[in-house]
Design a protein around this motif. Structure first.
Motif, PDB file in Angstrom:
ATOM      1  N   UNK A 101       0.828  -1.209   0.000  1.00  0.00           N
ATOM      2  CA  UNK A 101       0.000   0.000   0.000  1.00  0.00           C
ATOM      3  C   UNK A 101       0.863   1.260   0.000  1.00  0.00           C
ATOM      4  N   UNK A 102       1.972   1.229   0.751  1.00  0.00           N
ATOM      5  CA  UNK A 102       2.886   2.380   0.773  1.00  0.00           C
ATOM      6  C   UNK A 102       3.439   2.617  -0.624  1.00  0.00           C
ATOM      7  N   UNK A 103       3.903   1.561  -1.264  1.00  0.00           N
ATOM      8  CA  UNK A 103       4.474   1.705  -2.610  1.00  0.00           C
ATOM      9  C   UNK A 103       3.425   2.209  -3.605  1.00  0.00           C
ATOM     10  N   UNK A 104       2.226   1.658  -3.541  1.00  0.00           N
ATOM     11  CA  UNK A 104       1.164   2.082  -4.467  1.00  0.00           C
ATOM     12  C   UNK A 104       0.784   3.542  -4.253  1.00  0.00           C
ATOM     13  N   UNK A 105       0.629   3.947  -3.002  1.00  0.00           N
ATOM     14  CA  UNK A 105       0.261   5.336  -2.702  1.00  0.00           C
ATOM     15  C   UNK A 105       1.378   6.287  -3.120  1.00  0.00           C
ATOM     16  N   UNK A 106       2.608   5.886  -2.883  1.00  0.00           N
ATOM     17  CA  UNK A 106       3.754   6.729  -3.250  1.00  0.00           C
ATOM     18  C   UNK A 106       3.809   6.934  -4.758  1.00  0.00           C
ATOM     19  N   UNK A 107       3.708   5.852  -5.513  1.00  0.00           N
ATOM     20  CA  UNK A 107       3.808   5.970  -6.971  1.00  0.00           C
ATOM     21  C   UNK A 107       2.595   6.690  -7.554  1.00  0.00           C
ATOM     22  N   UNK A 108       1.418   6.498  -6.949  1.00  0.00           N
ATOM     23  CA  UNK A 108       0.215   7.193  -7.427  1.00  0.00           C
ATOM     24  C   UNK A 108       0.353   8.703  -7.289  1.00  0.00           C
ATOM     25  N   UNK A 109       1.115   9.127  -6.297  1.00  0.00           N
ATOM     26  CA  UNK A 109       1.332  10.559  -6.084  1.00  0.00           C
ATOM     27  C   UNK A 109       2.554  11.076  -6.838  1.00  0.00           C
ATOM     28  N   UNK A 110       3.250  10.190  -7.509  1.00  0.00           N
ATOM     29  CA  UNK A 110       4.398  10.598  -8.316  1.00  0.00           C
ATOM     30  C   UNK A 110       5.661  10.881  -7.517  1.00  0.00           C
ATOM     31  N   UNK A 111       5.739  10.359  -6.293  1.00  0.00           N
ATOM     32  CA  UNK A 111       6.923  10.571  -5.459  1.00  0.00           C
ATOM     33  C   UNK A 111       7.930   9.454  -5.686  1.00  0.00           C
ATOM     34  N   UNK A 112       9.192   9.818  -5.734  1.00  0.00           N
ATOM     35  CA  UNK A 112      10.247   8.811  -5.693  1.00  0.00           C
ATOM     36  C   UNK A 112      10.417   8.412  -4.232  1.00  0.00           C
ATOM     37  N   UNK A 131       9.378  -1.155   1.590  1.00  0.00           N
ATOM     38  CA  UNK A 131       8.587  -1.531   0.420  1.00  0.00           C
ATOM     39  C   UNK A 131       8.957  -2.918  -0.104  1.00  0.00           C
ATOM     40  N   UNK A 132      10.217  -3.301   0.032  1.00  0.00           N
ATOM     41  CA  UNK A 132      10.668  -4.617  -0.439  1.00  0.00           C
ATOM     42  C   UNK A 132      10.479  -5.706   0.611  1.00  0.00           C
ATOM     43  N   UNK A 133       9.882  -5.340   1.735  1.00  0.00           N
ATOM     44  CA  UNK A 133       9.587  -6.255   2.831  1.00  0.00           C
ATOM     45  C   UNK A 133      10.870  -6.894   3.375  1.00  0.00           C
ATOM     46  N   UNK A 134      11.893  -6.062   3.479  1.00  0.00           N
ATOM     47  CA  UNK A 134      13.153  -6.466   4.075  1.00  0.00           C
ATOM     48  C   UNK A 134      13.232  -5.900   5.490  1.00  0.00           C
ATOM     49  N   UNK A 135      12.566  -4.778   5.699  1.00  0.00           N
ATOM     50  CA  UNK A 135      12.580  -4.076   6.990  1.00  0.00           C
ATOM     51  C   UNK A 135      11.151  -3.929   7.484  1.00  0.00           C
ATOM     52  N   UNK A 136      10.966  -4.145   8.772  1.00  0.00           N
ATOM     53  CA  UNK A 136       9.651  -3.955   9.378  1.00  0.00           C
ATOM     54  C   UNK A 136       9.310  -2.460   9.416  1.00  0.00           C
ATOM     55  N   UNK A 137       8.062  -2.166   9.232  1.00  0.00           N
ATOM     56  CA  UNK A 137       7.576  -0.785   9.315  1.00  0.00           C
ATOM     57  C   UNK A 137       6.892  -0.642  10.669  1.00  0.00           C
ATOM     58  N   UNK A 138       7.548   0.082  11.590  1.00  0.00           N
ATOM     59  CA  UNK A 138       6.912   0.220  12.901  1.00  0.00           C
ATOM     60  C   UNK A 138       5.793   1.265  12.819  1.00  0.00           C
ATOM     61  N   UNK A 139       5.030   1.350  13.882  1.00  0.00           N
ATOM     62  CA  UNK A 139       3.840   2.204  13.872  1.00  0.00           C
ATOM     63  C   UNK A 139       4.194   3.673  13.673  1.00  0.00           C
ATOM     64  N   UNK A 140       5.314   4.117  14.234  1.00  0.00           N
ATOM     65  CA  UNK A 140       5.716   5.513  14.056  1.00  0.00           C
ATOM     66  C   UNK A 140       6.077   5.792  12.604  1.00  0.00           C
ATOM     67  N   UNK A 141       6.763   4.830  11.967  1.00  0.00           N
ATOM     68  CA  UNK A 141       7.065   4.967  10.542  1.00  0.00           C
ATOM     69  C   UNK A 141       5.777   5.034   9.739  1.00  0.00           C
ATOM     70  N   UNK A 142       4.848   4.132  10.029  1.00  0.00           N
ATOM     71  CA  UNK A 142       3.602   4.058   9.284  1.00  0.00           C
ATOM     72  C   UNK A 142       2.819   5.365   9.364  1.00  0.00           C
ATOM     73  N   UNK A 143       2.716   5.920  10.562  1.00  0.00           N
ATOM     74  CA  UNK A 143       1.975   7.180  10.742  1.00  0.00           C
ATOM     75  C   UNK A 143       2.665   8.315   9.997  1.00  0.00           C
TER      76      UNK A 143
END
Length: 94
Positions: free
Chosen positions: A18-29, A53-65
Motif C-alpha cells: 500500500x505504501x508503494x502504491x500510494x507513493x507511486x500514485x502521487x508521483x513521489x520517488x 517496500x521490499x519487505x526487508x525491513x519492518x515498518x513500525x507504527x511511528x514509521x507508518x503514521x
C-alpha cells in the motif's frame, strides 16, 4: 547480517504494498517521500523506505503514521486490505 527476530506477516506485506502504491500514485520517488517523512520529524532515508517496500525491513507504527501523513492519507488506509480500499469496485464487500 543477523536473522530477523520476527517474520513480517500478511499485514506487513499489505502495508508495504500500500505504501508503494500510494507513493507511486502521487508521483513521489522513494527519495522524495523519505525527505517528506524526515521533514515531519521522523528521520527516514530512502534506503529505509526501499527496505520497507521490499519487505526487508519492518515498518513500525511511528514509521507508518509518518509515511501516511507525508502521503496525505490516513494511516489506516495503509493497513486496509486491498479488497477494502476505496475504488475496489465492491469486491469483498459484505
Amino acid at each position: 547480517m543477523p536473522p530477523r527476530p520476527l517474520a513480517i506477516g500478511p499485514a506487513g506485506h499489505a502495508a508495504a504494498h500500500a505504501i508503494e502504491c500510494a507513493r507511486t500514485a502521487r508521483g513521489y520517488s522513494q527519495r522524495q517521500l523519505a525527505v517528506r517523512v524526515t521533514a515531519l520529524g521522523r528521520s527516514m532515508t530512502f534506503t529505509a523506505l526501499s527496505r520497507i517496500e521490499r519487505i526487508v525491513r519492518r515498518c513500525d507504527i511511528d514509521d507508518l503514521v509518518a509515511i501516511a501523513t507525508a502521503l496525505g492519507i490516513a494511516p489506516q488506509t495503509l493497513l486496509a486490505s486491498p479488497l477494502t480500499l476505496p475504488g475496489a469496485a465492491g469486491l469483498g464487500e459484505i
